[in-house]
Structures are given as structure tokens and as C-alpha cells.
Enzyme design. Structure first.
Site, PDB file in Angstrom:
ATOM      1  N   ARG A  80      32.141  48.690  33.048  1.00  0.00           N
ATOM      2  CA  ARG A  80      33.184  49.610  33.512  1.00  0.00           C
ATOM      3  C   ARG A  80      34.472  49.300  32.754  1.00  0.00           C
ATOM      4  O   ARG A  80      34.931  48.149  32.760  1.00  0.00           O
ATOM      5  CB  ARG A  80      33.381  49.421  35.024  1.00  0.00           C
ATOM      6  CG  ARG A  80      34.538  50.183  35.563  1.00  0.00           C
ATOM      7  CD  ARG A  80      34.725  50.056  37.077  1.00  0.00           C
ATOM      8  NE  ARG A  80      35.986  50.686  37.366  1.00  0.00           N
ATOM      9  CZ  ARG A  80      37.019  50.114  37.974  1.00  0.00           C
ATOM     10  NH1 ARG A  80      36.929  48.878  38.446  1.00  0.00           N
ATOM     11  NH2 ARG A  80      38.138  50.773  38.124  1.00  0.00           N
ATOM     12  N   HIS A 124      43.764  53.644  34.978  1.00  0.00           N
ATOM     13  CA  HIS A 124      43.910  52.281  35.497  1.00  0.00           C
ATOM     14  C   HIS A 124      45.339  51.826  35.199  1.00  0.00           C
ATOM     15  O   HIS A 124      45.568  50.901  34.431  1.00  0.00           O
ATOM     16  CB  HIS A 124      42.859  51.358  34.879  1.00  0.00           C
ATOM     17  CG  HIS A 124      42.658  50.056  35.611  1.00  0.00           C
ATOM     18  ND1 HIS A 124      41.418  49.597  36.003  1.00  0.00           N
ATOM     19  CD2 HIS A 124      43.533  49.106  36.025  1.00  0.00           C
ATOM     20  CE1 HIS A 124      41.541  48.423  36.600  1.00  0.00           C
ATOM     21  NE2 HIS A 124      42.836  48.100  36.617  1.00  0.00           N
ATOM     22  N   GLU A 169      42.191  52.062  42.133  1.00  0.00           N
ATOM     23  CA  GLU A 169      43.089  51.518  43.156  1.00  0.00           C
ATOM     24  C   GLU A 169      44.376  52.325  43.282  1.00  0.00           C
ATOM     25  O   GLU A 169      45.474  51.812  43.006  1.00  0.00           O
ATOM     26  CB  GLU A 169      43.409  50.040  42.860  1.00  0.00           C
ATOM     27  CG  GLU A 169      42.175  49.164  42.789  1.00  0.00           C
ATOM     28  CD  GLU A 169      42.481  47.694  42.538  1.00  0.00           C
ATOM     29  OE1 GLU A 169      43.662  47.337  42.371  1.00  0.00           O
ATOM     30  OE2 GLU A 169      41.526  46.898  42.485  1.00  0.00           O
ATOM     31  N   ASN A 293      36.630  48.089  45.417  1.00  0.00           N
ATOM     32  CA  ASN A 293      37.231  46.929  44.751  1.00  0.00           C
ATOM     33  C   ASN A 293      37.621  45.980  45.868  1.00  0.00           C
ATOM     34  O   ASN A 293      38.502  46.299  46.683  1.00  0.00           O
ATOM     35  CB  ASN A 293      38.490  47.323  43.967  1.00  0.00           C
ATOM     36  CG  ASN A 293      38.182  48.087  42.694  1.00  0.00           C
ATOM     37  OD1 ASN A 293      37.041  48.498  42.472  1.00  0.00           O
ATOM     38  ND2 ASN A 293      39.187  48.283  41.865  1.00  0.00           N
ATOM     39  N   TYR A 295      38.688  42.097  47.162  1.00  0.00           N
ATOM     40  CA  TYR A 295      39.151  40.741  46.852  1.00  0.00           C
ATOM     41  C   TYR A 295      39.417  39.895  48.093  1.00  0.00           C
ATOM     42  O   TYR A 295      39.224  38.691  48.068  1.00  0.00           O
ATOM     43  CB  TYR A 295      40.425  40.794  45.980  1.00  0.00           C
ATOM     44  CG  TYR A 295      40.114  41.276  44.581  1.00  0.00           C
ATOM     45  CD1 TYR A 295      39.693  40.397  43.596  1.00  0.00           C
ATOM     46  CD2 TYR A 295      40.179  42.629  44.275  1.00  0.00           C
ATOM     47  CE1 TYR A 295      39.362  40.844  42.328  1.00  0.00           C
ATOM     48  CE2 TYR A 295      39.849  43.090  43.007  1.00  0.00           C
ATOM     49  CZ  TYR A 295      39.441  42.189  42.030  1.00  0.00           C
ATOM     50  OH  TYR A 295      39.104  42.643  40.780  1.00  0.00           O
ATOM     51  N   GLU A 351      34.709  46.290  41.612  1.00  0.00           N
ATOM     52  CA  GLU A 351      35.411  45.061  41.222  1.00  0.00           C
ATOM     53  C   GLU A 351      35.233  44.022  42.310  1.00  0.00           C
ATOM     54  O   GLU A 351      35.375  44.320  43.502  1.00  0.00           O
ATOM     55  CB  GLU A 351      36.930  45.265  41.054  1.00  0.00           C
ATOM     56  CG  GLU A 351      37.343  45.939  39.796  1.00  0.00           C
ATOM     57  CD  GLU A 351      38.863  46.032  39.655  1.00  0.00           C
ATOM     58  OE1 GLU A 351      39.589  45.164  40.186  1.00  0.00           O
ATOM     59  OE2 GLU A 351      39.310  47.001  39.021  1.00  0.00           O
TER      60      GLU A 351
HETATM   61  O1  IFM Z   1      43.300  42.640  37.346  1.00  0.00           O
HETATM   62  C1  IFM Z   1      43.230  43.436  38.476  1.00  0.00           C
HETATM   63  C2  IFM Z   1      42.675  44.807  38.138  1.00  0.00           C
HETATM   64  O2  IFM Z   1      43.422  45.445  37.164  1.00  0.00           O
HETATM   65  C3  IFM Z   1      42.669  45.680  39.371  1.00  0.00           C
HETATM   66  N1  IFM Z   1      42.057  45.019  40.486  1.00  0.00           N
HETATM   67  C4  IFM Z   1      42.438  43.675  40.778  1.00  0.00           C
HETATM   68  C5  IFM Z   1      42.352  42.817  39.532  1.00  0.00           C
HETATM   69  C6  IFM Z   1      42.750  41.369  39.844  1.00  0.00           C
HETATM   70  O3  IFM Z   1      44.061  41.306  40.298  1.00  0.00           O
END
Ligand code: IFM
Length: 449
Positions: A80, A124, A169, A293, A295, A351
Site C-alpha cells: 500500500r 495521504h 486517516e 489503521n 495503533y 496500518e
Molecule cells: O506514519 C504514520 C502514517 O503516515 C499514518 N498513520 C500513522 C503512522 C505512524 O504515526
């Protein structure tokens, strides 16, 4: 009693990695590329740690063929990446830069020659500076420009690229770009959250039409930044705050794209003239896939100022170098929630990954056991939930292929499966990269060694 489920993916599961143009390409002013808001922002003193910029980043613009070779060594099935809008349309709209399009053309062919399925992200975060000068995402016209841009690129690449992600995002674009100012264009005004959110989503909706026309068999979606919200305490007001936080971070975007409406708390705060005509129908045009995505989770408590909540610090616990709590249960939560709420969509984890302070040892190895543990825990959580819920989870993309330019933090946080020496541009596959190759072969994190 329910049986434990085996975290295993089939042979057609798309294991991949993700990157973004500004974070890896470099060549910021070569071959006719126009400036983007990130070029401007990074060149503004004081914005990026140590005064770094993405001018060179991983020099992927020149080294893409070697990087595709490394992807093949990792055994990736998918990759991606995003297009730099200003490389293709230097003024954001109008004249097309043939050299810019040709770069992506070569990259797509290189991937396909290696059996790697390309997933393209249109936006992005690197808006052409020329569009920022007309107001950026505050200006409704930017959405129309995104539609034109989508037309140009899908005409050229749509014969070979079938997976299209319109926005990466959108919450972060709006919030970090226009509310906190920690990302380009660096504005700092809470009310701008509403028009910028709506115009980004309108850009997504308008882009659907040329994508559908030019790529009839396209799979289209948005990569949402999704954080599980939990109340910081068991006070009632913190439960209410959790719900507001979920609307603001997650629901505004999910509901608009997939249900054609904003959550009440967002709809009531949206200035009257922002939503026009059939906008919501455009924004909720047919999509095929949902990108997660993921985290971290966020702990939320009530706050007197708009939007009525604040994020609190995490409890002590394992963190990544970003200070983000490691919480794989949050990925299970999102696979389950998306599968439950939108069962007719394919799901991709577009992600997931972690920064750790990697070192190259004397033998030239990067033994990043913390990243392996992180990836093992998160892939296991995702695959177990897939099996338990019958979720249509079709793929997983590690953020990131290689250490790159991590926005305001510059090159300090290293997220890659591949180590980048930013002085020499030498790459080293980290132990996590070797582990990921074994995972792809075995289909299960428990069999990847
Ligand atoms: O690096 C970023 C990415 O551009 C978008 N999502 C989170 C990643 C880590 O912070």
C-alpha cells in the site's frame, strides 16, 4: 464453552506493508513536481524535530526498484502506497506532469512483475501547496479538485490497480492539520475541524465517480484512523465523554461514509452552510472495503470545553517509542465492531505497527524483538477475531515497509521492517522483516518462529 480459535490466514490473505509518498519518496522538487503543504511546513523553522525535512527521506523516488526487490525478499503479497498529488498535478488541478505519472506507472509495473498487489492511497496528507493557497480543506473546491485528480490517476493506472483508498486517516488530516497544528498546514483553530472534515469526506465521495467509471472492477474504501475509546474513570460523565470522543475520532468518518449521516454530536456542531444539497449521498456512495489503521486505545474524560472530552495519559504499561500504549485488544475490538456494523464490506488492516529504538549491532543485524512481539500480538488478535466472528478480514499491512520520515518527529521514530541508514540510504532487513516473511509463509503468527 467456546473453543479457542486458531489464528490462521489462508493463502489468499493479503499480507503487506504500507508507506506514504512524503514519508519515503524524497525528490521533493524533481521532474516537475510541485510543492505540497508538507514541503512548506517542513521547511518552516521549528516545525520538525532537528529541522529535518522529507526532501530526501528514503530516496525511494530513485531507489524504488531496489525497494520492490526488498519487498519480494519479504514475500509481500501486497503493498500500500500513496501518490504525491503535486507530483502528478503540480498546481493541484489542471496541467498534468507526465514525469510524475510515469513514476507511478513504473512502480505499479514493478510490483505486478513481482506478484505484489498494489493498493493505492490517493490522499495521504500532502495536499498541493497551490490548493492550500486557496484555503486547502477549508475550501469546498478542494473536494472537486480531488475528483479531477482521481480521474487523472485512475485513467492511467486503473487497468492494473484495482484497490483504491481515497483518504488516509481523514481525522488526522483535519485534527492535526487544522486544530492542533502539529501537522501541515499547521493551523490552530478548533472550529475548522468541521468544514475540513466535511470537505475531506466530500473529496472522497466525489472521487468515487471517476474511480467507478475508469476502473469498473475497483475495490474502493477509506483508511480510517480508529482508536478504541474507554472512559478514564467509571464516573457517568466520563462514559458520556467516551461517547463524544468516539463520535469525534471515529464515528464522524465511519458514519458519514457508511451510513450517510454524522453522529448527532457532530451534526449539531457542524456550521449550517457546510453541508450542501446531496453531499451526504455523495459521501456515502458505494464502497467495497474498510481500512482499519490501528495503533492504540484512548482513555477519555469529560472536559468543560468543546468538544466536551479530553484524552488522558495512559496508565503505566508497555509503550512504543511514540509513547503509545501497546493494546492489541483494541485491534480485536475494531475487527469485531466493523464486521458487526458493516458486514457487507471487506476489511483490511491498512496500518498497524510500532516504533522502537532499533540499533544496528556489530554484525550488521537489527534484532528488534520488541517489534516482533508487537506484531505477533496484534496479528494474533486480528486473526483470532476474524475466526471467531467470521469477519471478512482480507489483509493486513504493517506500518511500515522501511524506516521513514515520521512527520513532525522527523526520522527519529523507526517503524520499518527494514532499517534505513538516512546518511547512506543503505537498507537492512530487520529481524522483524525476516519474522514477517515466515509469518506470510506459515499463515499464523504462532508458526513464524
Ligand atoms: O506514519 C504514520 C502514517 O503516515 C499514518 N498513520 C500513522 C503512522 C505512524 O504515526
Amino acid at each position: 464453552m467456546s473453543q479457542p480459535v486458531e489464528p490462521r490466514a489462508g493463502r489468499d490473505f493479503l499480507w503487506g506493508t504500507a508507506t506514504a509518498a512524503y514519508q519515503i519518496e524524497g525528490a521533493y522538487n524533481e521532474d516537475g513536481k510541485g510543492p505540497s503543504i508538507w514541503d512548506t511546513y517542513a521547511h518552516t523553522p521549528g516545525k520538525i524535530e532537528r529541522g529535518e525535512t522529507g526532501d530526501v527521506a528514503c530516496d525511494h523516488y530513485h531507489r524504488w526498484a531496489d525497494d520492490v526487490e526488498l519487498m519480494a525478499q519479504l514475500g509481500l503479497r501486497a503493498y500500500r502506497f500513496s501518490l504525491a498529488w503535486a507530483r502528478i498535478l503540480p498546481d493541484g488541478r489542471g496541467a498534468v506532469n507526465a514525469a510524475g505519472l510515469a513514476f507511478y506507472d513504473r512502480l505499479v509495473d514493478g510490483l505486478l512483475a513481482r506478484g505484489i498487489t498494489p493498493f493505492i492511497t490517493l490522499y495521504h496528507w500532502d495536499l498541493p501547496q497551490a490548493l492550500q493557497e486557496r484555503g486547502g480543506w477549508v475550501n469546498r473546491d478542494t473536494a472537486a479538485s480531488m475528483c479531477d485528480y482521481a480521474d487523472v490517476v485512475t485513467r492511467r493506472l486503473g487497468d492494473r490497480v484495482k484497490h483504491w483508498i481515497t483518504l488516509n486517516e481523514p481525522h488526522i488530516s483535519s485534527h492535526h492539520g487544522y486544530v492542533t497544528g502539529e501537522h501541515a498546514p499547521g493551523l490552530h483553530a478548533f472550529p475548522l475541524y468541521y468544514p475540513t472534515t466535511h470537505h475531506l469526506l466530500l473529496g472522497h465521495g466525489l472521487a468515487l465517480q471517476p474511480i467507478r467509471e475508469n476502473v469498473p472492477d475497483a475495490k474502493v474504501g477509506v483508511a480510517f484512523s480508529l482508536s478504541e475509546m474507554q472512559p478514564a474513570t467509571d464516573r457517568n460523565e466520563d462514559f458520556d465523554a467516551m461517547s463524544l470522543g468516539d463520535d469525534f475520532h471515529n464515528g464522524a468518518y465511519l458514519d458519514a461514509v457508511l451510513r450517510g449521516r454524522y453522529p448527532d454530536s457532530i451534526a449539531t456542531a457542524m456550521p449550517e452552510d457546510v453541508i450542501q444539497g446531496n453531499d451526504m449521498a455523495v459521501i456515502s456512495g458505494k464502497t467495497d472495503m474498510i481500512g482499519i489503521n490501528y495503533y492504540m486505545r484512548l482513555l477519555v474524560r469529560a472536559h468543560k470545553d468543546a468538544p466536551g472530552f479530553e484524552i488522558t495519559p495512559w496508565q503505566p504499561g508497555p509503550r512504543t517509542e511514540m509513547g503509545w500504549e501497546q493494546y492489541p485488544q483494541g485491534l480485536s475490538y475494531w475487527v469485531r465492531r466493523i464486521a458487526n456494523d458493516f458486514p457487507d464490506h471487506d476489511i483490511y488492516i491498512t496500518e498497524n505497527g510500532a516504533a522502537f529504538p532499533d540499533v544496528v549491532d556489530d554484525a550488521g543485524r537489527v534484532d528488534d524483538q520488541q517489534r516482533i512481539a508487537f506484531l505477533r500480538d496484534h496479528t494474533r488478535a486480528a486473526l483470532e477475531t476474524m475466526a471467531a466472528t467470521q469477519a471478512r478480514l482480507k489483509g493486513y499491512f504493517v506500518w511500515s515497509l522501511l524506516d521513514n520520515f515520521e512527520w513532525a518527529y522527523g526520522t527519529r521514530p523507526r517503524f520499518g521492517l527494514i532499517h534505513t541508514n538516512f546518511k547512506t540510504q543503505e537498507r537492512i532487513i530487520k529481524e522483524s522483516g525476516h519474522w514477517y516473511r515466515r509469518l506470510i509463509e506459515a499463515g499464523s503468527p504462532d508458526d513464524a518462529g
